[in-house]
Design a protein around this motif. Structure first.
Motif, PDB file in Angstrom:
ATOM      1  N   ALA A 227      37.953  30.155  46.680  1.00  0.00           N
ATOM      2  CA  ALA A 227      37.812  31.458  46.641  1.00  0.00           C
ATOM      3  C   ALA A 227      36.763  32.022  47.554  1.00  0.00           C
TER       4      ALA A 227
ATOM      5  N   SER B  27      44.545  48.427  47.128  1.00  0.00           N
ATOM      6  CA  SER B  27      45.332  48.350  45.956  1.00  0.00           C
ATOM      7  C   SER B  27      45.674  49.633  45.548  1.00  0.00           C
TER       8      SER B  27
ATOM      9  N   ILE C 258      45.043  31.585  44.933  1.00  0.00           N
ATOM     10  CA  ILE C 258      44.177  32.593  45.018  1.00  0.00           C
ATOM     11  C   ILE C 258      43.838  33.261  43.830  1.00  0.00           C
ATOM     12  N   PRO C 259      42.765  33.063  43.103  1.00  0.00           N
ATOM     13  CA  PRO C 259      42.538  33.785  41.852  1.00  0.00           C
ATOM     14  C   PRO C 259      42.060  35.065  41.975  1.00  0.00           C
ATOM     15  N   PHE C 260      42.470  35.765  40.971  1.00  0.00           N
ATOM     16  CA  PHE C 260      42.271  37.117  40.829  1.00  0.00           C
ATOM     17  C   PHE C 260      40.812  37.028  39.813  1.00  0.00           C
ATOM     18  N   ARG C 261      40.061  38.053  39.933  1.00  0.00           N
ATOM     19  CA  ARG C 261      38.797  38.143  38.795  1.00  0.00           C
ATOM     20  C   ARG C 261      39.402  38.615  37.545  1.00  0.00           C
TER      21      ARG C 261
ATOM     22  N   PHE D 142      47.971  37.473  51.821  1.00  0.00           N
ATOM     23  CA  PHE D 142      47.667  36.361  50.712  1.00  0.00           C
ATOM     24  C   PHE D 142      48.445  35.035  51.307  1.00  0.00           C
TER      25      PHE D 142
ATOM     26  N   PHE E 190      51.037  46.609  44.787  1.00  0.00           N
ATOM     27  CA  PHE E 190      49.859  45.735  45.306  1.00  0.00           C
ATOM     28  C   PHE E 190      50.413  44.586  46.132  1.00  0.00           C
TER      29      PHE E 190
ATOM     30  N   SER F 193      40.178  42.415  36.003  1.00  0.00           N
ATOM     31  CA  SER F 193      40.901  43.259  36.854  1.00  0.00           C
ATOM     32  C   SER F 193      42.358  43.620  36.591  1.00  0.00           C
TER      33      SER F 193
ATOM     34  N   VAL G  46      41.444  39.663  51.570  1.00  0.00           N
ATOM     35  CA  VAL G  46      42.130  39.338  50.520  1.00  0.00           C
ATOM     36  C   VAL G  46      41.040  38.991  49.347  1.00  0.00           C
ATOM     37  N   LYS G  47      40.030  39.117  49.586  1.00  0.00           N
ATOM     38  CA  LYS G  47      38.921  39.162  48.667  1.00  0.00           C
ATOM     39  C   LYS G  47      38.933  40.517  48.001  1.00  0.00           C
ATOM     40  N   MET G  48      38.788  41.585  48.900  1.00  0.00           N
ATOM     41  CA  MET G  48      38.838  43.036  48.285  1.00  0.00           C
ATOM     42  C   MET G  48      40.008  43.762  48.986  1.00  0.00           C
ATOM     43  N   PRO G  49      41.285  43.442  48.735  1.00  0.00           N
ATOM     44  CA  PRO G  49      42.337  44.096  49.293  1.00  0.00           C
ATOM     45  C   PRO G  49      42.352  45.402  48.846  1.00  0.00           C
TER      46      PRO G  49
ATOM     47  N   LEU H 206      38.186  32.803  51.340  1.00  0.00           N
ATOM     48  CA  LEU H 206      39.173  33.836  51.228  1.00  0.00           C
ATOM     49  C   LEU H 206      38.792  34.615  52.345  1.00  0.00           C
TER      50      LEU H 206
ATOM     51  N   ALA I 227      45.431  49.963  40.745  1.00  0.00           N
ATOM     52  CA  ALA I 227      44.681  49.057  39.961  1.00  0.00           C
ATOM     53  C   ALA I 227      43.589  49.619  39.126  1.00  0.00           C
TER      54      ALA I 227
END
Lengths: 86, 224
Positions: free
Chosen positions: B208, B220, B73-76, B98, B90, B79, B215-218, B211, B223
Motif C-alpha cells: 500500500a 470518487s 490494493i486494499p481500501f481503508r 488500479f 468509481f 470508506s 490510486v491512494k487518493m482517487p 501505490l 463515496a
C-alpha cells in the motif's frame, strides 16, 4: 471525537494479542498492527469517516484523528511490551 | 441504512479462491471490471462502535485471503459508497490506474520495520533547551543511521524502500519480492540496533505504501 478514540483504542490496549496473518505460525503480527494497517494504509475515499454517536447522529472525524490515535496506541504498546519482557 | 463497503482490488483470475464472508458475516461480492476484480459487501451503516475492533479484523481477513494468492490494493476500512451505482462509477473511473499499479506490484509484498526509542532509554534532559535539542539530534542521527544501514542490508532484496517519520519513531517500508520475506527478516536482524533504540519488523503486507498517488487518493463519485 472521544467516542471514536474509546472505541478504537481501549480494546486494543486491553486485548493485545498476536494473530496469524498468512496461515503459517511464523507470519504473525499484532492486532494493533492490523488495526493500524486497515485504518491507515490503502485507498482513501474522501479522507474522512463516519461514526455514530449514541446511535443518533453521525459525526465526521478527520482521518488524522485516527492516525494520531493509532500512533499513540502503538507507542503505548511498545512500552507495555517492554514491561512484559522484563 | 446500508452502504457498499469496498475491501480490495486485484487482477482477477479464475484460479483465485475468494472469501465467502466479510465484515459482520455478510456475503462478500465480486465486481469485475475487465481484468480488475473488486471485493465488496453491503453492510449496515454506520458500524456498531462496540464491535469496531472485530470489524477491523474481519476486514483484514478478507483482504489477506486474496493477498495470500496475489497482489491487492486494499481500501481503508470505513470508506464506504452510497450505493452500487456510485461504486461502479468509481471502479470505471479508476480501473485503468488500479490495473497499472497491480501490474507494477504484482510480484512484490511490503515488509516493514519500525525503529523507535527504547522504553529503557535515559530520561530526556530538559534542563536547558540546548541540552534537549542536542539529545534529540543525537537520537535522530542514530535513527537515520539505522534506517540507512537497513536499506543497505536489504538492497539486494528490494527494488524500492521508503522511510517515513512517525510520531513514535521511524517507519521503513521495503518492497520485497514475494517469497523472500525470510531473507528480509534475516538481513534486517543482522543490522545492529543502535543503543537506546528498539526495532520491530512486520509483514508481509499489501504494498500500500508504494501505490501511485492517483490510486491512494482517487477521484470518487458518491463515496462517503
Amino acid at each position: 471525537m472521544d467516542l471514536g478514540r474509546r472505541t478504537l483504542l481501549s480494546p486494543m490496549q486491553n486485548d493485545f494479542e498476536t494473530v496469524g496473518v498468512l496461515g503459517g505460525g511464523e507470519d504473525e503480527v499484532s492486532l494493533l498492527e492490523i488495526l493500524d494497517h486497515v485504518l491507515n494504509s490503502g485507498v482513501v475515499i474522501h479522507g474522512s469517516l463516519v461514526i455514530s454517536l449514541a446511535g443518533v447522529d453521525l459525526v465526521y472525524l478527520g482521518l488524522n484523528v485516527v492516525l494520531t490515535s493509532v500512533e499513540t496506541a502503538l507507542s503505548n504498546l511498545q512500552i507495555e511490551e517492554k514491561r512484559r519482557q522484563k | 441504512m446500508s452502504r457498499i463497503l469496498a475491501y480490495c482490488g486485484f487482477r482477477h483470475a479464475p484460479e483465485l479462491v475468494l472469501p465467502a464472508l466479510g465484515v459482520t458475516a455478510v456475503p462478500v461480492q465480486l465486481a469485475s471490471y475487465g481484468e480488475l476484480g473488486l471485493l465488496w459487501s453491503e453492510v449496515e451503516w454506520p458500524f456498531d462502535p462496540e464491535r469496531m475492533q472485530k470489524s477491523a479484523v474481519e476486514f483484514h481477513g478478507v483482504v489477506h485471503h486474496v493477498f495470500r494468492q496475489t497482489a491487492v490494493i486494499p481500501f481503508r476500512l470505513l470508506s464506504v459508497f452510497d450505493d452500487r451505482p456510485a461504486f461502479s462509477a468509481f471502479a470505471a473511473q479508476n480501473q485503468e490506474q488500479f490495473l497499472e499499479d497491480l501490474k507494477r506490484l504484482s510480484s512484490f509484498v511490503q515488509m516493514e520495520c519500525v525503529i523507535y526509542p527504547a522504553p529503557s532509554r535515559p530520561q530526556v534532559d530538559r534542563s536547558s533547551g540546548k541540552a534537549y535539542l542536542e539529545q534529540k539530534a543525537v537520537a535522530m542521527r542514530s535513527s537515520e543511521g539505522f534506517a540507512q544501514a537497513m536499506r543497505d542490508a536489504v538492497a539486494h532484496l528490494s527494488s524500492e524502500a521508503r522511510v517515513r517519520e512517525a510520531k513514535n519513531g521511524t517507519r521503513i517500508f521495503v518492497l520485497v519480492e514475494r517469497g523472500r520475506e525470510n531473507d528480509f527478516r534475516q538481513a534486517v536482524s543482522a543490522v545492529a540496533v543502535p543503543e537506546h533504540l528498539s526495532r520491530r519488523m512486520s509483514g508481509p503486507w499489501p504494498a500500500a505504501e508504494f501505490l501511485s498517488e492517483q490510486v491512494k487518493m482517487p477521484e470518487s463519485a458518491g463515496a462517503k
